[in-house]
Design a protein around this motif. Structure first.
Motif, short mmCIF file in Angstrom:
data_model
loop_
_atom_site.label_atom_id
_atom_site.label_comp_id
_atom_site.label_asym_id
_atom_site.label_seq_id
_atom_site.Cartn_x
_atom_site.Cartn_y
_atom_site.Cartn_z
N LEU A 150 14.17 1.94 47.56
CA LEU A 150 14.68 0.68 47.00
C LEU A 150 15.50 0.94 45.75
N GLU A 151 16.71 0.37 45.75
CA GLU A 151 17.59 0.45 44.59
C GLU A 151 17.97 -0.95 44.13
N LEU A 152 18.23 -1.07 42.85
CA LEU A 152 18.73 -2.33 42.29
C LEU A 152 20.12 -2.11 41.75
N ALA A 153 21.07 -2.89 42.23
CA ALA A 153 22.45 -2.85 41.73
C ALA A 153 22.68 -4.11 40.90
N SER A 154 22.92 -3.93 39.61
CA SER A 154 23.06 -5.07 38.71
C SER A 154 24.38 -5.80 38.87
N LEU A 155 25.35 -5.20 39.56
CA LEU A 155 26.69 -5.78 39.80
C LEU A 155 27.44 -6.05 38.50
N GLY A 156 27.12 -5.30 37.46
CA GLY A 156 27.82 -5.46 36.19
C GLY A 156 27.49 -6.73 35.44
N VAL A 157 26.38 -7.36 35.80
CA VAL A 157 26.00 -8.62 35.15
C VAL A 157 25.42 -8.32 33.77
N PRO A 158 25.94 -8.95 32.71
CA PRO A 158 25.37 -8.74 31.36
C PRO A 158 23.93 -9.21 31.30
N GLU A 159 23.13 -8.54 30.49
CA GLU A 159 21.70 -8.85 30.42
C GLU A 159 21.44 -10.30 30.02
N GLY A 160 22.28 -10.85 29.17
CA GLY A 160 22.03 -12.21 28.69
C GLY A 160 22.51 -13.31 29.59
N ALA A 161 23.16 -12.97 30.71
CA ALA A 161 23.76 -13.99 31.56
C ALA A 161 22.72 -14.92 32.19
N HIS A 162 21.51 -14.44 32.37
CA HIS A 162 20.48 -15.28 32.98
C HIS A 162 19.18 -15.21 32.18
N MET A 219 29.39 -0.01 38.69
CA MET A 219 28.22 -0.83 39.01
C MET A 219 27.10 0.06 39.54
N PRO A 220 26.41 0.75 38.66
CA PRO A 220 25.40 1.70 39.12
C PRO A 220 24.21 1.01 39.75
N ALA A 221 23.53 1.75 40.62
CA ALA A 221 22.27 1.29 41.20
C ALA A 221 21.13 2.01 40.52
N HIS A 222 20.08 1.30 40.18
CA HIS A 222 18.93 1.86 39.50
C HIS A 222 17.72 1.75 40.42
N PRO A 223 16.73 2.64 40.28
CA PRO A 223 15.57 2.56 41.15
C PRO A 223 14.84 1.22 41.06
N HIS A 224 14.65 0.70 39.87
CA HIS A 224 13.90 -0.54 39.71
C HIS A 224 14.32 -1.23 38.41
N SER A 225 14.07 -2.51 38.34
CA SER A 225 14.00 -3.22 37.08
C SER A 225 12.57 -3.71 36.98
N SER A 226 12.08 -3.88 35.76
CA SER A 226 10.67 -4.25 35.62
C SER A 226 10.43 -5.73 35.89
N THR A 227 11.48 -6.54 35.94
CA THR A 227 11.31 -7.98 36.14
C THR A 227 11.54 -8.37 37.59
N LEU A 228 10.70 -9.27 38.08
CA LEU A 228 10.77 -9.70 39.47
C LEU A 228 10.85 -11.23 39.54
N TYR A 229 11.61 -11.72 40.52
CA TYR A 229 11.92 -13.15 40.60
C TYR A 229 11.59 -13.70 41.98
N THR A 230 11.30 -15.00 42.02
CA THR A 230 11.16 -15.70 43.29
C THR A 230 12.55 -15.98 43.86
N VAL A 231 12.59 -16.38 45.12
CA VAL A 231 13.87 -16.70 45.76
C VAL A 231 14.54 -17.86 45.03
N GLU A 232 13.78 -18.89 44.68
CA GLU A 232 14.36 -20.02 43.94
C GLU A 232 14.96 -19.56 42.62
N GLN A 233 14.25 -18.66 41.94
CA GLN A 233 14.77 -18.14 40.67
C GLN A 233 16.01 -17.30 40.89
N VAL A 234 16.05 -16.52 41.95
CA VAL A 234 17.23 -15.69 42.24
C VAL A 234 18.45 -16.58 42.42
N ARG A 235 18.26 -17.68 43.11
CA ARG A 235 19.41 -18.60 43.30
C ARG A 235 19.86 -19.17 41.95
#
Length: 499
Positions: free
Chosen positions: A204-216, A1-17
């Motif tokens: 700041l790092e982003l850890a995707s937690l192994g989530v497939p790109e299409g899951a959301h 589960m690598p951590a990356h510096p950034h992803s280009s997409t950003l979400y609101t708290v409601e969207q994160v949930r």
């Protein structure tokens, strides 16, 4: 589960949930399993940044962020680290309660924070107090714990969000953790990239937690981080007329520097021709200092009209002032119905006489100017920069750049980009004038208002980062001109932190 510096997409708290619910359903895992993945990513980040650490103190709140901390404690202890765990209360909620039980079932001891306690002596501290759900000031006991974390002088890792930072807006309503590293989980949160966030998140790092790109994939992001860009190569048969004519209007008595910076940056950003309409007293000095600028002494509207007719794009406002001379030129420029960039006193005059724009327009306010344009306080703007910039774009039917740490760009349809570059050295006079010229030059070369604003903000901030390699304090706006030219031609990206 690598951590990356950034992803280009950003979400609101409601969207994160919503994303988290979609991930749990798509991957057929439990919330506790997702929490364990977050804890594993946190341990990986801790190991990378502090490989010599032998002990860690994890401070846990009652919610899921605290659950991440409890499971980090389990994994860190299994990895051979000495783990101390401090909790805000005697109970945890939901999946966090399972994580707490798992820590205790392995013999883990929990120290309750009493408000006046002392933190254990340790190599690294971990903030797992509050996650994305907190939009108010932390409770007094938690605020004292945050103060204790800072007073320790030890390196600090924040899980998902530095506690006290609003993950939606970047606002800090009370005490807030100042992390050395923040590892955020699954997707980027928009509030970590603007306003006060820059002083709180550290690296700041982003850890995707192994989530497939299409899951959301059905959850569309609220905003995007800007990508590094440059203008395409010019056609070999190009001439100066092919690259547009910018007219800079401003420079009231004593403010020649503003129009020179705007005009020179327009030249360095590639405009074929740049004219300057200013007070007569400035003409000689500007012509001598930068002979490529075509400087015109303007005493009234009649002298300005021929220049307006020849220009493709107007840069209105640098050093303009707000007196009678300024107002007459400002009104004539708006009446010309030409694409324009509006900044500084051009915006202050707009606040006094609001209008919506029918021509392509880019407004570039700082928070004070934005507050005047919206009729609110600066604190209101900074409390939710995302809402403020979108409201400005809607009200004025223009593309709007809300300047500051993590500059925001919005259009009237609600599209929004966030600038990941820039540095505190750019908080000095003339930087806004420089940006005005850059955006105007890009529009003159054929970019839409949106394209010019996004590319211009990115080039301006990246040039600032290159110029700051010799130090942030004492950075001058004119220091950006050479790197601006290089970046506009795609010749340098050494300081790009987001690819």
């Amino acid at each position: 589960m690598p951590a990356h510096p950034h992803s280009s997409t950003l979400y609101t708290v409601e969207q994160v949930r919503e994303v988290e619910r979609a991930v749990i359903a798509a991957m057929r895992i439990s919330g506790h399993d997702l929490m364990r993945r977050a804890a594993s990513a946190a341990l990986g980040s801790l190991r990378r940044h502090w490989p010599q650490a032998r002990s860690v103190c994890i401070c846990c709140g009652p919610g899921n962020n605290g659950g991440d901390g409890f499971l980090l404690g389990v994994l860190a202890r299994e990895a051979g680290l000495q783990v101390e765990l401090v909790a805000l209360g005697t109970t945890s909620h939901g999946d966090a309660n399972l994580a707490r039980s798992e820590w205790e079932a392995g013999g883990g001891r929990i120290r309750l924070w009493e408000g006046e306690s002392r933190l254990p002596v340790t190599d690294v501290l971990v903030d797992a107090l509050y996650g994305i759900g907190l939009s108010r000031a932390p409770e007094p006991s938690a605020a004292r714990l945050i103060d204790a974390l800072h007073a320790s002088g030890k390196p600090l890792l924040a899980l998902d969000v530095p506690s006290g930072l609003d993950a939606d807006s970047g606002h800090c309503p009370g005490a807030v953790v100042r992390a050395d590293v923040t590892v955020t989980f699954i997707v980027g949160k928009r509030g970590l990239h603007t306003g006060r966030a820059a002083d709180q998140v550290g690296q700041l790092e982003l850890a995707s937690l192994g989530v497939p790109e299409g899951a959301h994939a059905h959850v569309h992001p609220d905003a995007q981080l800007l990508l590094a860009g440059a203008m395409p190569p010019r056609a070999r048969y190009a001439n100066k007329g092919s690259n547009g004519h910018v007219l800079v209007i401003g420079g009231e008595h004593g403010m020649a520097g503003a129009v020179r910076l705007a005009g020179e940056s327009a030249l360095r950003a590639g405009a074929g021709l740049v004219s300057v309409a200013t007070r007569a007293e400035h003409a000689l000095a500007l012509n001598v200092g930068r002979p490529e600028l075509m400087v015109h002494a303007i005493d009234g509207v009649q002298a300005l009209v021929p220049l307006l007719e020849r220009a493709n794009v107007l840069a209105l406002g640098p050093g303009l002032g707000q007196g009678d001379w300024a107002h007459l030129l400002w009104q004539a420029a708006l009446d010309a119905d030409k694409p324009l960039v509006l900044d500084a006193d051009g915006l202050n005059l707009l606040a006094r006489k609001p209008c919506t724009f029918t021509m392509p327009a880019v407004l570039t306010p700082h928070p004070g100017e934005a507050a005047r344009l919206l009729g609110v306080s600066i604190a209101d703007v900074e409390r939710d920069r995302f809402s403020a910039v979108r409201e400005l774009a809607r009200c004025y039917a223009a593309t709007v750049v809300l300047k500051g740490s993590g500059s925001l760009i919005a259009d009237p349809d609600g599209r929004l980009d966030v600038c990941p570059w820039g540095n505190p050295g750019m908080a000095s006079g003339g930087m806004g004038d420089l940006l005005t010229g850059v955006v105007a030059a890009l529009m003159a070369q054929g970019c839409t208002a949106w394209q010019a604003a996004c590319l211009g903000v990115g080039l301006h901030a990246r040039a600032g980062d290159l110029a700051a390699q010799r130090g942030e304090r004492g950075l001058l706006a004119s220091d950006l001109l050479a790197p601006l030219r290089a970046l506009g031609n795609g010749l340098s990206s050494r300081t790009d932190r987001h690819e």
